[in-house]
Design a protein around this motif. Structure first.
Motif, mmCIF file in Angstrom:
data_model
loop_
_atom_site.group_PDB
_atom_site.id
_atom_site.type_symbol
_atom_site.label_atom_id
_atom_site.label_comp_id
_atom_site.label_asym_id
_atom_site.label_seq_id
_atom_site.Cartn_x
_atom_site.Cartn_y
_atom_site.Cartn_z
ATOM 1 N N PRO A 147 0.837 -1.199 0.000
ATOM 2 C CA PRO A 147 0.000 0.000 0.000
ATOM 3 C C PRO A 147 0.878 1.257 0.000
ATOM 4 N N PRO A 148 0.438 2.316 -0.667
ATOM 5 C CA PRO A 148 1.213 3.558 -0.645
ATOM 6 C C PRO A 148 1.520 3.984 0.790
ATOM 7 N N GLY A 149 2.743 4.416 1.002
ATOM 8 C CA GLY A 149 3.159 4.884 2.318
ATOM 9 C C GLY A 149 3.598 3.803 3.274
ATOM 10 N N SER A 150 3.626 2.544 2.840
ATOM 11 C CA SER A 150 3.989 1.455 3.752
ATOM 12 C C SER A 150 5.282 0.748 3.344
ATOM 13 N N GLY A 151 6.072 1.371 2.494
ATOM 14 C CA GLY A 151 7.298 0.741 2.016
ATOM 15 C C GLY A 151 8.276 0.393 3.127
ATOM 16 N N ASN A 152 8.396 1.257 4.139
ATOM 17 C CA ASN A 152 9.333 0.970 5.228
ATOM 18 C C ASN A 152 8.984 -0.327 5.938
ATOM 19 N N GLU A 153 7.705 -0.572 6.151
ATOM 20 C CA GLU A 153 7.302 -1.811 6.823
ATOM 21 C C GLU A 153 7.532 -3.029 5.925
ATOM 22 N N ARG A 154 7.420 -2.853 4.632
ATOM 23 C CA ARG A 154 7.539 -3.965 3.671
ATOM 24 C C ARG A 154 8.996 -4.328 3.363
ATOM 25 N N GLN A 155 9.884 -3.400 3.628
ATOM 26 C CA GLN A 155 11.293 -3.582 3.281
ATOM 27 C C GLN A 155 11.895 -4.851 3.882
ATOM 28 N N GLN A 156 11.556 -5.167 5.119
ATOM 29 C CA GLN A 156 12.136 -6.335 5.795
ATOM 30 C C GLN A 156 11.760 -7.653 5.130
ATOM 31 N N ALA A 157 10.635 -7.670 4.412
ATOM 32 C CA ALA A 157 10.168 -8.906 3.775
ATOM 33 C C ALA A 157 10.709 -9.080 2.362
ATOM 34 N N PHE A 158 11.564 -8.169 1.910
ATOM 35 C CA PHE A 158 12.031 -8.233 0.522
ATOM 36 C C PHE A 158 12.645 -9.607 0.232
ATOM 37 N N PRO A 159 12.276 -10.238 -0.894
ATOM 38 C CA PRO A 159 12.660 -11.633 -1.166
ATOM 39 C C PRO A 159 14.050 -11.813 -1.786
ATOM 40 N N TRP A 160 15.068 -11.416 -1.051
ATOM 41 C CA TRP A 160 16.441 -11.536 -1.561
ATOM 42 C C TRP A 160 16.811 -12.978 -1.892
ATOM 43 N N THR A 161 16.530 -13.898 -1.003
ATOM 44 C CA THR A 161 16.904 -15.300 -1.224
ATOM 45 C C THR A 161 16.158 -15.872 -2.424
ATOM 46 N N MET A 162 14.871 -15.571 -2.529
ATOM 47 C CA MET A 162 14.094 -16.043 -3.679
ATOM 48 C C MET A 162 14.681 -15.500 -4.983
ATOM 49 N N ALA A 163 15.132 -14.261 -4.967
ATOM 50 C CA ALA A 163 15.724 -13.666 -6.169
ATOM 51 C C ALA A 163 16.948 -14.463 -6.602
ATOM 52 N N PHE A 164 17.837 -14.789 -5.647
ATOM 53 C CA PHE A 164 19.023 -15.560 -6.017
ATOM 54 C C PHE A 164 18.664 -16.973 -6.448
ATOM 55 N N GLU A 165 17.779 -17.624 -5.713
ATOM 56 C CA GLU A 165 17.412 -19.001 -6.084
ATOM 57 C C GLU A 165 16.815 -19.047 -7.486
ATOM 58 N N THR A 166 16.005 -18.084 -7.823
ATOM 59 C CA THR A 166 15.404 -18.033 -9.161
ATOM 60 C C THR A 166 16.478 -17.797 -10.210
ATOM 61 N N ALA A 167 17.404 -16.886 -9.934
ATOM 62 C CA ALA A 167 18.499 -16.624 -10.877
ATOM 63 C C ALA A 167 19.354 -17.875 -11.074
ATOM 64 N N GLY A 168 19.634 -18.572 -9.987
ATOM 65 C CA GLY A 168 20.418 -19.802 -10.090
ATOM 66 C C GLY A 168 19.722 -20.863 -10.928
ATOM 67 N N GLN A 169 18.398 -20.994 -10.739
ATOM 68 C CA GLN A 169 17.634 -21.961 -11.535
ATOM 69 C C GLN A 169 17.684 -21.589 -13.024
ATOM 70 N N LEU A 170 17.518 -20.315 -13.326
ATOM 71 C CA LEU A 170 17.570 -19.878 -14.723
ATOM 72 C C LEU A 170 18.949 -20.119 -15.321
ATOM 73 N N ALA A 171 19.991 -19.868 -14.552
ATOM 74 C CA ALA A 171 21.350 -20.076 -15.047
ATOM 75 C C ALA A 171 21.607 -21.553 -15.328
ATOM 76 N N ARG A 172 21.091 -22.427 -14.485
ATOM 77 C CA ARG A 172 21.271 -23.872 -14.719
ATOM 78 C C ARG A 172 20.598 -24.328 -16.003
ATOM 79 N N ARG A 173 19.448 -23.710 -16.322
ATOM 80 C CA ARG A 173 18.697 -24.100 -17.515
ATOM 81 C C ARG A 173 19.312 -23.569 -18.804
ATOM 82 N N SER A 174 20.071 -22.501 -18.702
ATOM 83 C CA SER A 174 20.581 -21.897 -19.948
ATOM 84 C C SER A 174 21.870 -22.526 -20.410
#
Length: 183
Positions: A156-183
């Motif tokens: 929701p607008p104005g709630s970015g600070n609260e959402r920041q802690q949930a940012f999916p860093w690990t999911m981002a890397f795992e997805t990148a790794g899966q894509l790299a394995r497939r290519s």
């Protein structure tokens, strides 16, 4: 794929200050990582800390001299996170108005496996230009982690600070790794 090189592009949004989480996720899988930052992101990140962690300079501008050698290894995967509304629209349109966006355009053009994790509020995500940009990037083969299937929704607008802690860093890397394995 165990090992490889992850190129990370950070944009100017709150979660950028936590990009070390992504670097560490890559390093835990024996990957090297380097960070490129948009000019706006430079105010969010701990440049010396990231450089110490990666062993590579954080790039935000073009080489000062044409005689300088490029020192980054060949890129096995690219993660753009957090990706702002502005950057996502630029990437989809192919706009390369700074070093980070030029690097992204080239890596996508080289068909490097690419993951984008937007950090936008619901009002921006509802805009037609944003929805079109996400669809265009997906059509081009870019993996945009966004929506109910990815369990990453706009906040929701104005709630970015609260959402920041949930940012999916690990999911981002795992997805990148899966894509790299497939290519």
């Amino acid at each position: 794929m165990t090992g490889g090189h992850l190129q990370i592009v950070v944009c100017g949004a709150g979660p950028a200050s936590d990009v070390a989480h992504l670097v560490r996720a890559a390093q835990q899988q024996s990957w090297t990582a380097a960070v490129t930052a948009t000019p706006s992101a430079m105010d969010f990140i701990d440049v010396p800390g990231i450089e110490e962690l990666t062993g590579a300079a954080v790039r935000s501008s073009y080489r000062a001299s044409p005689s300088e050698r490029r020192s980054l290894p060949i890129t096995d995967a690219l993660v753009i996170a957090p990706a702002t509304y502005n950057s996502i629209n630029k990437i989809a349109l192919g706009l390369a108005d700074n070093y980070a966006m030029t690097s992204v355009a080239e890596l996508i053009g080289r068909q490097v496996p690419t993951v984008i994790v937007p950090f936008v509020n619901a009002a921006l995500a509802a805009r037609a230009p944003f929805r079109s940009a996400v669809a265009s990037l997906r059509d081009e083969g870019v993996r945009v982690l966004f929506g109910p299937d990815d369990q990453w929704e706009p906040h929701p607008p104005g709630s970015g600070n609260e959402r920041q802690q949930a940012f999916p860093w690990t999911m981002a890397f795992e997805t990148a790794g899966q894509l790299a394995r497939r290519s």
